[in-house]
Design a protein around this motif. Structure first.
Motif, mmCIF file in Angstrom:
data_model
loop_
_atom_site.group_PDB
_atom_site.id
_atom_site.type_symbol
_atom_site.label_atom_id
_atom_site.label_comp_id
_atom_site.label_asym_id
_atom_site.label_seq_id
_atom_site.Cartn_x
_atom_site.Cartn_y
_atom_site.Cartn_z
ATOM 1 N N ILE A 1 0.818 -1.218 0.000
ATOM 2 C CA ILE A 1 0.000 0.000 0.000
ATOM 3 C C ILE A 1 0.849 1.265 0.000
ATOM 4 O O ILE A 1 0.350 2.352 -0.246
ATOM 5 C CB ILE A 1 -0.942 0.034 1.222
ATOM 6 N N LEU A 2 2.169 1.106 0.250
ATOM 7 C CA LEU A 2 3.056 2.257 0.233
ATOM 8 C C LEU A 2 3.729 2.433 -1.110
ATOM 9 O O LEU A 2 4.523 3.356 -1.299
ATOM 10 C CB LEU A 2 4.135 2.113 1.318
ATOM 11 N N GLU B 1 -0.997 8.009 7.436
ATOM 12 C CA GLU B 1 -2.187 8.081 6.580
ATOM 13 C C GLU B 1 -2.389 6.772 5.824
ATOM 14 O O GLU B 1 -3.511 6.280 5.688
ATOM 15 C CB GLU B 1 -2.053 9.242 5.597
ATOM 16 N N ALA B 2 -1.299 6.193 5.327
ATOM 17 C CA ALA B 2 -1.405 4.958 4.550
ATOM 18 C C ALA B 2 -1.870 3.790 5.411
ATOM 19 O O ALA B 2 -2.554 2.883 4.927
ATOM 20 C CB ALA B 2 -0.063 4.627 3.902
ATOM 21 N N LEU B 3 -1.487 3.801 6.700
ATOM 22 C CA LEU B 3 -1.849 2.701 7.587
ATOM 23 C C LEU B 3 -3.201 2.912 8.265
ATOM 24 O O LEU B 3 -3.698 2.005 8.940
ATOM 25 C CB LEU B 3 -0.774 2.523 8.665
ATOM 26 N N GLU B 4 -3.766 4.077 8.082
ATOM 27 C CA GLU B 4 -5.045 4.363 8.727
ATOM 28 C C GLU B 4 -6.121 3.416 8.203
ATOM 29 O O GLU B 4 -6.329 3.279 6.999
ATOM 30 C CB GLU B 4 -5.455 5.815 8.470
ATOM 31 N N HIS C 1 8.721 6.768 -4.382
ATOM 32 C CA HIS C 1 7.995 6.570 -3.129
ATOM 33 C C HIS C 1 8.940 6.179 -2.004
ATOM 34 O O HIS C 1 8.679 6.484 -0.845
ATOM 35 C CB HIS C 1 6.915 5.504 -3.304
ATOM 36 N N GLY D 1 3.393 10.361 4.932
ATOM 37 C CA GLY D 1 2.256 9.543 4.534
ATOM 38 C C GLY D 1 2.159 8.176 5.159
ATOM 39 O O GLY D 1 1.255 7.417 4.806
ATOM 40 N N ILE D 2 3.067 7.824 6.092
ATOM 41 C CA ILE D 2 3.009 6.492 6.679
ATOM 42 C C ILE D 2 1.732 6.315 7.502
ATOM 43 O O ILE D 2 0.984 5.348 7.329
ATOM 44 C CB ILE D 2 4.240 6.227 7.566
#
Length: 605
Positions: free
Chosen positions: A230-231, A249-252, A237, A246-247
């Motif tokens: 997802i990253l 946010e990406a794991l939310e 990136h 964005g870590i």
């Protein structure tokens, strides 16, 4: 090439990649059998045939690739999967099949795992403490992953304590520094002012520690990094990840409740180059610092070793590696990270149970060691590989938690005359002990110990000990203590053989309330949540009880200038004895040790 050739080529490469990285996604079969000679053979002959066919197809594919390739980088794309072979031989980025992830998931958590345990392992990052006094330590907020954090912590301390100058050089000259350069150790750390270390130096130690562990798990030939798809996976990136953007946010909203959930986001990268691995870990460090960090690193270690080999290492492969009901890391996880093999025991070598069956322990020297409270309770026996590691750093195990014990001085590992003799006798006894550390041997084994250690027992003592079918260690040891040194025993009328005084430090990474560190600046007397770092003074008496030591203080003071620790004018004066469960662990390494500290007692829970 024809369409058929392309299809065959892709199939061959896929088989080759699976063979190199992870066990193929085929139905699970019985584990290999270990013979009495130590050889591992497959139970099914057809397995060898399948492996031969895969290698044959892979070789043919490689030959056709070399003949038909028009560029230096070969990329094969399939649905949901991309494999790129770089110039240095590193294979980057691969999705795992649902069969592979299911095998991994069941191996770690079992078939029935609670939501609470999964949350523990999905909400623990690999992060340094923000508290200045414990800033060299990795902080733990969730119970469960302490076994992973403590082993990484032990390696981090190795670099910070004994390779600090090289760490600083690698940080100050990042463009000129060669990541593959081997560090040269310092004899003794130049400073114990831990709070003065910069964040860059600590991260450099963390990167090297993680890299060392993963390559150790991969038999020093390869290492696997588990990341999240997802990253993204492109270089642009990667730069974003390195900036920690964005870590969160990406794991939310990401929730791992099953193997299918994990398979949707898991991506693995395999490296054969240490320099490439170091750079990649450094670039993705914010991901390991995120809430998924501990689980991703454990996954990386397991895949670096290979799931088939993990199961072969273990005595009982049917049990999950994360133990119920509290979700703690098993001894097999800790052993994997410390010695590269997921063996179930902490003794040296293997124990022959007869009938071609063995219990497997530690087979090689290790960089950092292991001590456990369970040994003081006679539940197990820690071998010399773990007790005497290369560096004076030990992971400490209790019934429910893992912490770290260490010294700033490698001289604490040096044995004096008494310790050398004690180790020699105990090693000979343990070699005849087939009880799993129970502390007793046969009469035949007892006579073998006497021959090997040149102990000359008086006739009455020999007949008394040999009068039963088994000789118990504690009874035998008491006889050795009372036996004169000239007869191979340890009785020394001078009382000078064995004196030792040194300092140890204990780090417990789990964040607990500390009233002494109250946040008074905010105007509220609220306890600070932080790890604990405790300094202990350890005295090993020159005689066998502290009472004898205290009685002979005046005699020893005249010799304080000749001892290795003689720089301290109070070295011969016994410290007031204090007790905590950690002391029992320390005494498994230094019998009769007397420990003292300031403030609250050190905690191993």
């Amino acid at each position: 090439m024809t369409d058929l050739d392309d299809e065959e080529l892709q199939m061959a490469i896929q088989m080759s990649m699976q063979c190199m990285q992870i066990s193929p996604s085929e139905p699970k079969r019985s584990n290999p059998v270990e013979t009495a000679a130590g050889e591992v053979v497959s139970e099914l002959p057809e397995a060898n045939n399948r492996r031969f066919q895969r290698e044959k197809m892979a070789a043919a594919a490689e030959k056709r690739l070399m003949a038909g390739s028009e560029s230096g980088s070969n990329v094969v794309k399939r649905e949901n999967q991309e494999v790129e072979e770089l110039e240095d031989g590193s294979i980057v980025s691969k999705d795992l099949s649902i069969e592979e992830v299911n095998e991994l998931f069941v191996m770690v958590f079992g078939y029935e795992v609670s939501k609470g345990i999964l949350e523990q392992w999905c909400n623990q990052g690999i992060r340094f403490s923000s508290d200045p006094e414990t800033s060299i330590g990795l902080v733990q907020h969730e119970s469960g992953p302490c076994g992973v954090l403590a082993t990484i912590q032990a390696l981090v301390l190795k670099y910070i304590l004994f390779f600090l100058d090289e760490l600083k050089d690698s940080v100050s000259m990042p463009h000129n520094w060669d990541p593959s350069t081997k560090f040269k150790s310092q004899t003794v750390p130049s400073s114990n002012n831990f709070s003065s270390l910069t964040e860059d130096v600590k991260i450099s130690a963390l990167v090297r520690s993680m890299s060392e562990i993963l390559f150790l798990c991969g038999s020093n030939e390869r290492a696997v990094i588990a990341t999240l798809s997802i990253l993204g996976n492109n270089s642009q990136h990667s730069e974003e990840i390195s900036k920690n953007e964005g870590i969160t946010e990406a794991l939310e909203g990401l929730s791992i409740e099953s193997a299918l959930d994990l398979q949707k986001v898991l991506r693995v990268e395999t490296y054969t180059s240490r320099a490439s691995l170091l750079k990649r870990i450094e670039a993705t460090m914010p991901l390991f610092q995120s809430r998924m960090g501990a689980l991703l690193f454990l996954t990386s270690a397991l895949l670096s070793r290979g799931l088939d080999l993990i199961q072969t290492d273990r005595d009982d492969p049917s049990l999950p590696l994360v133990t119920a009901p509290f979700g703690h890391a098993s001894q097999e996880i800790v052993n994997l990270l410390l010695c590269g093999q997921a063996v179930s025991n902490v003794f040296d070598g293997r124990m022959d149970l007869g009938g071609g069956m063995f219990l497997k322990g530690v087979s090689n020297n290790v960089e950092v060691g292991f001590l456990t409270l369970l040994e003081s309770l006679n539940y197990c026996k820690v071998g010399q590989y773990f007790k005497c590691p290369k560096w004076p750093i030990w992971v400490v195990g209790s019934e429910s938690h893992y912490t770290v014990l260490f010294s700033l001085d490698t001289n604490v590992q040096n044995e004096n005359e008494l310790e050398e003799r004690e180790s020699q006798i105990r090693k000979a006894f343990d070699a005849q002990d087939q009880s799993g550390g129970g502390g007793f041997i046969t009469v035949e084994g007892f006579h073998q110990v006497l021959r090997e250690t040149n102990i000359k027992l008086p006739r009455e003592k020999l007949e008394h000990l040999s009068s039963t079918d088994y000789i118990v260690w504690s009874e035998f040891w008491q006889v050795i203590l009372d036996l004169d040194k000239s007869l191979g025993g340890l009785k020394d009328s001078s009382g000078l053989m064995g004196k030792k005084v040194f300092d140890l430090y204990h780090f417990n990474g789990i964040a607990k309330s500390d009233l002494n560190g109250s946040q008074v600046n905010s105007g509220v007397d609220s306890p600070l949540q932080r790890p604990r770092l405790t300094k202990l003074r350890v005295s090993v008496p020159p005689k066998w009880t502290s009472e004898e030591f205290m009685a002979d203080v005046t005699i020893f003071s005249a010799f304080s200038g000749t001892e290795s620790s003689g720089k301290d004018p109070e070295v011969s004066k016994p410290e007031p004895s204090q007790h905590a469960p950690l002391v029992d662990c320390i005494r498994t390494r230094w019998p009769r040790a007397i420990c003292s500290w300031s403030g609250d007692p050190p905690s191993i829970v």
